[in-house]
Design a protein around this motif. Sequence first.
Motif, PDB file in Angstrom:
ATOM      1  N   SER A  72      47.332  40.888  42.528  1.00  0.00           N
ATOM      2  CA  SER A  72      47.617  39.595  41.897  1.00  0.00           C
ATOM      3  C   SER A  72      46.450  38.631  42.014  1.00  0.00           C
ATOM      4  CB  SER A  72      48.868  38.979  42.539  1.00  0.00           C
ATOM      5  OG  SER A  72      48.580  38.523  43.857  1.00  0.00           O
ATOM      6  N   LEU A  73      45.500  38.942  42.894  1.00  0.00           N
ATOM      7  CA  LEU A  73      44.336  38.066  43.095  1.00  0.00           C
ATOM      8  C   LEU A  73      43.076  38.611  42.429  1.00  0.00           C
ATOM      9  CD1 LEU A  73      44.935  37.243  46.876  1.00  0.00           C
ATOM     10  CD2 LEU A  73      45.402  35.765  44.921  1.00  0.00           C
TER      11      LEU A  73
ATOM     12  N   THR B 249      40.709  40.068  39.025  1.00  0.00           N
ATOM     13  CA  THR B 249      40.510  39.825  37.605  1.00  0.00           C
ATOM     14  C   THR B 249      41.146  40.977  36.827  1.00  0.00           C
ATOM     15  OG1 THR B 249      38.420  41.013  37.613  1.00  0.00           O
ATOM     16  CG2 THR B 249      38.335  38.638  38.077  1.00  0.00           C
ATOM     17  N   TYR B 250      41.211  40.814  35.513  1.00  0.00           N
ATOM     18  CA  TYR B 250      41.816  41.874  34.696  1.00  0.00           C
ATOM     19  C   TYR B 250      41.056  43.187  34.846  1.00  0.00           C
ATOM     20  CZ  TYR B 250      43.026  44.604  30.575  1.00  0.00           C
ATOM     21  OH  TYR B 250      43.398  45.614  29.735  1.00  0.00           O
ATOM     22  N   SER B 251      39.721  43.108  34.788  1.00  0.00           N
ATOM     23  CA  SER B 251      38.914  44.334  34.878  1.00  0.00           C
ATOM     24  C   SER B 251      39.069  45.002  36.238  1.00  0.00           C
ATOM     25  CB  SER B 251      37.438  44.010  34.606  1.00  0.00           C
ATOM     26  OG  SER B 251      36.966  43.041  35.519  1.00  0.00           O
ATOM     27  N   GLU B 252      39.178  44.211  37.289  1.00  0.00           N
ATOM     28  CA  GLU B 252      39.363  44.792  38.628  1.00  0.00           C
ATOM     29  C   GLU B 252      40.745  45.454  38.753  1.00  0.00           C
ATOM     30  OE1 GLU B 252      36.634  41.867  41.472  1.00  0.00           O
ATOM     31  OE2 GLU B 252      38.715  41.329  40.997  1.00  0.00           O
ATOM     32  N   SER B 253      41.741  44.873  38.091  1.00  0.00           N
ATOM     33  CA  SER B 253      43.104  45.413  38.227  1.00  0.00           C
ATOM     34  C   SER B 253      43.281  46.752  37.525  1.00  0.00           C
ATOM     35  CB  SER B 253      44.122  44.412  37.678  1.00  0.00           C
ATOM     36  OG  SER B 253      43.959  44.254  36.272  1.00  0.00           O
ATOM     37  N   ILE B 254      42.424  47.049  36.519  1.00  0.00           N
ATOM     38  CA  ILE B 254      42.561  48.331  35.800  1.00  0.00           C
ATOM     39  C   ILE B 254      41.384  49.262  36.091  1.00  0.00           C
ATOM     40  CG2 ILE B 254      43.920  47.308  33.932  1.00  0.00           C
ATOM     41  CD1 ILE B 254      41.352  47.310  32.255  1.00  0.00           C
ATOM     42  N   ALA B 255      40.584  48.903  37.113  1.00  0.00           N
ATOM     43  CA  ALA B 255      39.394  49.709  37.429  1.00  0.00           C
ATOM     44  C   ALA B 255      39.790  51.108  37.901  1.00  0.00           C
ATOM     45  CB  ALA B 255      38.563  49.006  38.506  1.00  0.00           C
ATOM     46  N   VAL B 256      38.984  52.090  37.544  1.00  0.00           N
ATOM     47  CA  VAL B 256      39.162  53.479  37.981  1.00  0.00           C
ATOM     48  C   VAL B 256      37.853  53.963  38.601  1.00  0.00           C
ATOM     49  CG1 VAL B 256      39.722  55.843  37.296  1.00  0.00           C
ATOM     50  CG2 VAL B 256      40.803  53.915  36.129  1.00  0.00           C
ATOM     51  N   PRO B 257      37.878  54.390  39.883  1.00  0.00           N
ATOM     52  CA  PRO B 257      39.038  54.412  40.801  1.00  0.00           C
ATOM     53  C   PRO B 257      39.475  53.010  41.184  1.00  0.00           C
ATOM     54  CG  PRO B 257      37.029  54.930  41.985  1.00  0.00           C
ATOM     55  CD  PRO B 257      36.642  54.857  40.541  1.00  0.00           C
ATOM     56  N   PRO B 258      40.717  52.840  41.597  1.00  0.00           N
ATOM     57  CA  PRO B 258      41.246  51.497  41.890  1.00  0.00           C
ATOM     58  C   PRO B 258      40.473  50.800  43.003  1.00  0.00           C
ATOM     59  CG  PRO B 258      43.004  53.138  41.795  1.00  0.00           C
ATOM     60  CD  PRO B 258      41.721  53.893  41.796  1.00  0.00           C
ATOM     61  N   LYS B 259      40.291  49.491  42.840  1.00  0.00           N
ATOM     62  CA  LYS B 259      39.691  48.681  43.900  1.00  0.00           C
ATOM     63  C   LYS B 259      40.805  48.084  44.754  1.00  0.00           C
ATOM     64  CE  LYS B 259      36.280  46.022  43.261  1.00  0.00           C
ATOM     65  NZ  LYS B 259      35.409  44.919  42.800  1.00  0.00           N
ATOM     66  N   ILE B 260      40.607  48.173  46.058  1.00  0.00           N
ATOM     67  CA  ILE B 260      41.652  47.649  46.952  1.00  0.00           C
ATOM     68  C   ILE B 260      41.578  46.129  47.027  1.00  0.00           C
ATOM     69  CG2 ILE B 260      42.603  47.671  49.281  1.00  0.00           C
ATOM     70  CD1 ILE B 260      42.972  50.284  47.812  1.00  0.00           C
ATOM     71  N   PHE B 261      40.368  45.604  47.246  1.00  0.00           N
ATOM     72  CA  PHE B 261      40.235  44.156  47.463  1.00  0.00           C
ATOM     73  C   PHE B 261      39.571  43.492  46.248  1.00  0.00           C
ATOM     74  CE2 PHE B 261      40.169  46.107  51.682  1.00  0.00           C
ATOM     75  CZ  PHE B 261      41.170  45.384  52.315  1.00  0.00           C
ATOM     76  N   PRO B 262      39.979  42.273  45.914  1.00  0.00           N
ATOM     77  CA  PRO B 262      39.294  41.544  44.828  1.00  0.00           C
ATOM     78  C   PRO B 262      37.938  41.031  45.306  1.00  0.00           C
ATOM     79  CG  PRO B 262      40.974  40.166  45.832  1.00  0.00           C
ATOM     80  CD  PRO B 262      41.104  41.516  46.483  1.00  0.00           C
TER      81      PRO B 262
ATOM     82  N   ILE C  35      36.490  38.230  44.254  1.00  0.00           N
ATOM     83  CA  ILE C  35      36.785  36.803  44.484  1.00  0.00           C
ATOM     84  C   ILE C  35      38.272  36.583  44.184  1.00  0.00           C
ATOM     85  CG2 ILE C  35      36.310  34.411  43.806  1.00  0.00           C
ATOM     86  CD1 ILE C  35      33.533  35.307  42.936  1.00  0.00           C
ATOM     87  N   ALA C  36      38.974  35.973  45.105  1.00  0.00           N
ATOM     88  CA  ALA C  36      40.416  35.773  44.920  1.00  0.00           C
ATOM     89  C   ALA C  36      40.684  34.864  43.722  1.00  0.00           C
ATOM     90  CB  ALA C  36      41.040  35.171  46.184  1.00  0.00           C
ATOM     91  N   GLN C  37      41.494  35.345  42.785  1.00  0.00           N
ATOM     92  CA  GLN C  37      41.808  34.590  41.564  1.00  0.00           C
ATOM     93  C   GLN C  37      43.197  33.941  41.700  1.00  0.00           C
ATOM     94  OE1 GLN C  37      39.479  34.468  39.057  1.00  0.00           O
ATOM     95  NE2 GLN C  37      38.158  35.736  40.352  1.00  0.00           N
ATOM     96  N   PHE C  38      43.244  32.798  42.383  1.00  0.00           N
ATOM     97  CA  PHE C  38      44.533  32.137  42.573  1.00  0.00           C
ATOM     98  C   PHE C  38      45.077  31.556  41.263  1.00  0.00           C
ATOM     99  CE2 PHE C  38      42.696  32.074  46.855  1.00  0.00           C
ATOM    100  CZ  PHE C  38      43.746  32.605  47.578  1.00  0.00           C
ATOM    101  N   ASP C  39      44.193  31.381  40.270  1.00  0.00           N
ATOM    102  CA  ASP C  39      44.657  30.869  38.972  1.00  0.00           C
ATOM    103  C   ASP C  39      45.610  31.838  38.272  1.00  0.00           C
ATOM    104  OD1 ASP C  39      43.290  28.557  39.280  1.00  0.00           O
ATOM    105  OD2 ASP C  39      41.587  29.120  38.011  1.00  0.00           O
ATOM    106  N   ASN C  40      45.609  33.098  38.714  1.00  0.00           N
ATOM    107  CA  ASN C  40      46.535  34.057  38.103  1.00  0.00           C
ATOM    108  C   ASN C  40      47.987  33.587  38.231  1.00  0.00           C
ATOM    109  OD1 ASN C  40      44.415  35.694  37.448  1.00  0.00           O
ATOM    110  ND2 ASN C  40      44.696  37.108  39.157  1.00  0.00           N
ATOM    111  N   TYR C  41      48.311  32.958  39.352  1.00  0.00           N
ATOM    112  CA  TYR C  41      49.675  32.474  39.559  1.00  0.00           C
ATOM    113  C   TYR C  41      50.009  31.343  38.597  1.00  0.00           C
ATOM    114  CZ  TYR C  41      49.761  35.277  43.804  1.00  0.00           C
ATOM    115  OH  TYR C  41      49.724  36.333  44.680  1.00  0.00           O
TER     116      TYR C  41
END
Length: 280
Positions: A39-40, A42-55, A57-63
Motif C-alpha cells: 500500500s506504500l 508506487t504502481y510500478s513497484e507494486s507490479i514489479a517482477v520479481p516482487p519488491k518487498i519494501f517500497p 519511498i513510502a507513498q502515503f498519498d495512496n491512502y
Amino acid sequence: MEGNTNKVTSVWAKVLIYIALSLGAIVMLFPFIFMILTSLKTYSESIAVPPKIFPSIAQFDNYKTAMEMAPFDIYFKNTVISAVGNTILTIFVTIFAAFAFTRYKFFGSNTIFTLLLATMMVPGEMLIIQNYQTVSALGWIDTFKGLIIPYIANVFYIFLLRQYFMQIPEQLYKAAKIDGCSDWKYLWKIMIPNTISAIVTIAILNFIASWNAFLWPLLITNKDNMRVLTIGLTHFTNESGSQVHLQMAAATIIIIPVVIIYLFLQKYIISGVTRGGLKG
C-alpha cells in the motif's frame, strides 16, 4: 550427570518450540505485512517482477487517493452502525437466553437447548435463502434492520455464556431469592458482574465477525449508500482495475480498526474462551 542431560534436552526442546512458533508467526503475518508494504509502493513497484518487498519511498498519498476514489466514509459509517448495533443486540439476547437456560427449569428446557446446540452443525450458508426470503417479505432490503437483526442470536455465544453462568453456585441464587431479590436484579447485580470477562469476549468476537461480514451484506444491500466496507472494497477493486497499490491501501484502511481493537482487547478473548472451555 543425568540431571545435566535432562536440562540440556529441556533447553533444546524449548529452543525448537520457539523456532517453530516464530516460523509459524512469520508465515501467518507475512500476507498482512506485505499488504501494508504494498500500500506504500508506487504502481510500478507494486507490479514489479520479481516482487519488491519494501517500497523505495513510502507513498502515503495512496491512502488519500483511495479515499477520494470511493466513498469509504459512508462505507465506514454503515459498517460501524451495523457492527455496533448487531453486537449490542447480540449481547442482550445472549445474556437473557443463557440466564433462562441456567436458572429456569421449565418443561423441555434441556431438549430445547440440545436442539439449539444441534443447529451449530448446520452450515450458515444453508440458512441464507430462508433469511433472505424473510427479510425481503418484511421489506428490510437495503436497511440496517436487515443487516443487523437476522444474526443477533448466536448459539455458540449462548452456550459459552451459559457455561460461565453455571459456575456461579446455585446456593447464591437461592439465598438471593430468600432475601427478596428479583431475577432481574440478581442477573444485573450478581451474574453479569461475575462473568463480565466472558461477555466482553463475546462482544469482541461478535464485533469482529460483524465487521468482516461479506455474504449477507452482499445479498441484501443494493444501494451505494447502504454498502459496508467489505462490499465497498469489492466494488472499489473492480473499479480501480490493476492499481494494486491503491487496492492494498483500501484494504489496509478497512482492517486497521479491527486489528487495533484486537491488540488492545486480546487478553479478554484468550481468557474468556479458555476459561469457558475448561469447565462444562
